[in-house]
Design an enzyme around this catalytic site. Sequence first.
Site, PDB file in Angstrom:
ATOM      1  N   PHE A  14       0.832  -1.213   0.000  1.00 41.59           N
ATOM      2  CA  PHE A  14       0.000   0.000   0.000  1.00 41.59           C
ATOM      3  C   PHE A  14       0.863   1.257   0.000  1.00 41.59           C
ATOM      4  O   PHE A  14       0.863   2.041  -0.953  1.00 41.59           O
ATOM      5  CB  PHE A  14      -0.942  -0.054   1.198  1.00 41.59           C
ATOM      6  CG  PHE A  14      -1.536   1.269   1.605  1.00 41.59           C
ATOM      7  CD1 PHE A  14      -2.203   2.065   0.685  1.00 41.59           C
ATOM      8  CD2 PHE A  14      -1.449   1.702   2.914  1.00 41.59           C
ATOM      9  CE1 PHE A  14      -2.760   3.287   1.059  1.00 41.59           C
ATOM     10  CE2 PHE A  14      -2.001   2.912   3.304  1.00 41.59           C
ATOM     11  CZ  PHE A  14      -2.653   3.710   2.378  1.00 41.59           C
ATOM     12  N   GLY A  39       2.315  -7.924  -0.547  1.00 43.54           N
ATOM     13  CA  GLY A  39       2.176  -6.931  -1.609  1.00 43.54           C
ATOM     14  C   GLY A  39       1.429  -7.479  -2.814  1.00 43.54           C
ATOM     15  O   GLY A  39       1.190  -8.683  -2.926  1.00 43.54           O
ATOM     16  N   ALA A 117      11.046   2.563   7.895  1.00 44.43           N
ATOM     17  CA  ALA A 117       9.655   2.794   8.291  1.00 44.43           C
ATOM     18  C   ALA A 117       9.395   2.129   9.629  1.00 44.43           C
ATOM     19  O   ALA A 117       9.309   0.909   9.724  1.00 44.43           O
ATOM     20  CB  ALA A 117       8.708   2.236   7.231  1.00 44.43           C
ATOM     21  N   TYR A 148       5.377  -7.717  15.987  1.00 49.71           N
ATOM     22  CA  TYR A 148       5.462  -6.508  15.161  1.00 49.71           C
ATOM     23  C   TYR A 148       6.099  -5.366  15.939  1.00 49.71           C
ATOM     24  O   TYR A 148       7.022  -4.706  15.454  1.00 49.71           O
ATOM     25  CB  TYR A 148       4.065  -6.126  14.687  1.00 49.71           C
ATOM     26  CG  TYR A 148       4.018  -4.937  13.746  1.00 49.71           C
ATOM     27  CD1 TYR A 148       4.632  -4.993  12.502  1.00 49.71           C
ATOM     28  CD2 TYR A 148       3.343  -3.773  14.100  1.00 49.71           C
ATOM     29  CE1 TYR A 148       4.581  -3.911  11.622  1.00 49.71           C
ATOM     30  CE2 TYR A 148       3.279  -2.692  13.227  1.00 49.71           C
ATOM     31  CZ  TYR A 148       3.905  -2.761  11.999  1.00 49.71           C
ATOM     32  OH  TYR A 148       3.852  -1.693  11.137  1.00 49.71           O
ATOM     33  N   LYS A 152       9.882  -3.679  15.119  1.00 46.15           N
ATOM     34  CA  LYS A 152      10.074  -2.262  14.793  1.00 46.15           C
ATOM     35  C   LYS A 152      10.973  -1.559  15.806  1.00 46.15           C
ATOM     36  O   LYS A 152      11.764  -0.673  15.447  1.00 46.15           O
ATOM     37  CB  LYS A 152       8.717  -1.563  14.706  1.00 46.15           C
ATOM     38  CG  LYS A 152       7.883  -1.995  13.497  1.00 46.15           C
ATOM     39  CD  LYS A 152       8.568  -1.667  12.185  1.00 46.15           C
ATOM     40  CE  LYS A 152       7.695  -1.917  10.980  1.00 46.15           C
ATOM     41  NZ  LYS A 152       8.361  -1.579   9.713  1.00 46.15           N
ATOM     42  N   TYR A 162      23.902   1.921  13.575  1.00 48.71           N
ATOM     43  CA  TYR A 162      24.644   2.167  12.337  1.00 48.71           C
ATOM     44  C   TYR A 162      24.946   3.658  12.170  1.00 48.71           C
ATOM     45  O   TYR A 162      26.005   4.033  11.650  1.00 48.71           O
ATOM     46  CB  TYR A 162      23.861   1.649  11.130  1.00 48.71           C
ATOM     47  CG  TYR A 162      24.283   0.268  10.685  1.00 48.71           C
ATOM     48  CD1 TYR A 162      25.093   0.091   9.574  1.00 48.71           C
ATOM     49  CD2 TYR A 162      23.893  -0.861  11.396  1.00 48.71           C
ATOM     50  CE1 TYR A 162      25.496  -1.180   9.158  1.00 48.71           C
ATOM     51  CE2 TYR A 162      24.276  -2.139  11.003  1.00 48.71           C
ATOM     52  CZ  TYR A 162      25.080  -2.286   9.883  1.00 48.71           C
ATOM     53  OH  TYR A 162      25.480  -3.543   9.496  1.00 48.71           O
ATOM     54  N   THR A 178      -2.524   5.159   8.527  1.00 54.98           N
ATOM     55  CA  THR A 178      -2.573   5.774   7.203  1.00 54.98           C
ATOM     56  C   THR A 178      -3.555   4.994   6.334  1.00 54.98           C
ATOM     57  O   THR A 178      -3.666   3.784   6.452  1.00 54.98           O
ATOM     58  CB  THR A 178      -1.174   5.770   6.562  1.00 54.98           C
ATOM     59  OG1 THR A 178      -0.265   6.461   7.432  1.00 54.98           O
ATOM     60  CG2 THR A 178      -1.178   6.461   5.210  1.00 54.98           C
ATOM     61  N   ARG A 189      -7.450  -4.198   9.145  1.00 57.70           N
ATOM     62  CA  ARG A 189      -7.421  -2.887   9.786  1.00 57.70           C
ATOM     63  C   ARG A 189      -8.820  -2.297   9.833  1.00 57.70           C
ATOM     64  O   ARG A 189      -9.679  -2.619   9.012  1.00 57.70           O
ATOM     65  CB  ARG A 189      -6.463  -1.961   9.051  1.00 57.70           C
ATOM     66  CG  ARG A 189      -5.015  -2.419   9.163  1.00 57.70           C
ATOM     67  CD  ARG A 189      -4.070  -1.425   8.540  1.00 57.70           C
ATOM     68  NE  ARG A 189      -3.324  -2.029   7.454  1.00 57.70           N
ATOM     69  CZ  ARG A 189      -2.188  -1.533   6.981  1.00 57.70           C
ATOM     70  NH1 ARG A 189      -1.682  -0.451   7.495  1.00 57.70           N
ATOM     71  NH2 ARG A 189      -1.569  -2.131   5.985  1.00 57.70           N
TER      72      ARG A 189
END
Length: 326
Positions: A14, A39, A117, A148, A152, A162, A178, A189
């Site tokens: 998305f 995807g 992200a 999840y 993240k 890094y 979003t 969702r």
Amino acid sequence: MSRKRILITGAAGFLGSHLCDRFIKEDYHVIGMDNLITGDLRNIEHLFKLENFEFYKHDVSTFVHVPGQLDYILHFASPASPIDYLKIPIQTLKVGSLGTHHLLGLARAKGARILVASTSEVYGDPTVSPQPEEYWGNVNPVGPRGVYDEAKRFQEAITMAYHTFHGLETRIVRIFNTYGPRMRLNDGRVLPAFIGQALRGEDLTVFGDGSQTRSFCYVDDQVEGIYRLLLSDYPYPVNIGNPDEITIKQFGEEIIKLTGTTQKLVYKELPVDDPKQRRPDISKAQELLGWEPKIGRAEGLRITYEYFRSLPDQEIKHKDFTYYNK
């Protein structure tokens, strides 16, 4: 002058597909990468005819090689909806850890700037609202959402390592809810779930009493914020989202009004670790990027609803998913 080259992982998803569109529009050479586990190539098939777009089907949890120069990397490869990361928890953890490690290594080898992200889920079920970037979160690492959330959180930690140890140019975006065209109608969702139920003539399912809040950002606004952050000189996390907060119950009522359905809200038990509040503090984005959302929920929902209405009947009727208040 040759075009700048950018690698976008999760390109057929998305948000990744909209980012491909934006960087094509800005005259970049875009290299899309996706293993297509969540995807859909339909999201980017309009780009295949362009000479400044190429696509690789690849899982970034394994070694990533891209020939030639790279100026930028956007790492958006990850399941992002509860139905996905509950169904494929190990892959979710691997793409956030191994995948991020591989892409940071690629960025270092190429001398590229990388934006990863992250998500508002790093805040867990927050005890403060709105959530500023300095808030460390209230997260259950062994709960159903932990795969999840912790993927993240680790992603942010290794990205900063890094940056501080290798001097790599890094950016971190914390994305709040979003929505917009190309969302999957059955991804679990709350927004596509409500619209899908309305289109099928079903009652709209609210978990808990509906007092939980969410803040919905239209995809064009989100992409603009990400674009500005990538080109900024700020290496630390930045919230990008719409602070216009609404309860799940109120949102369901908005969807009923928008779709004209005669169905009603029905209530079920609240899932484990469901966040009670979700509202971004966007003062950093306003100050550092000159960014704030422009598209109101009424306009964004109208566009999104028209997109879902245009889908084939079999996609609208398909409902092999569990809906969560995300």
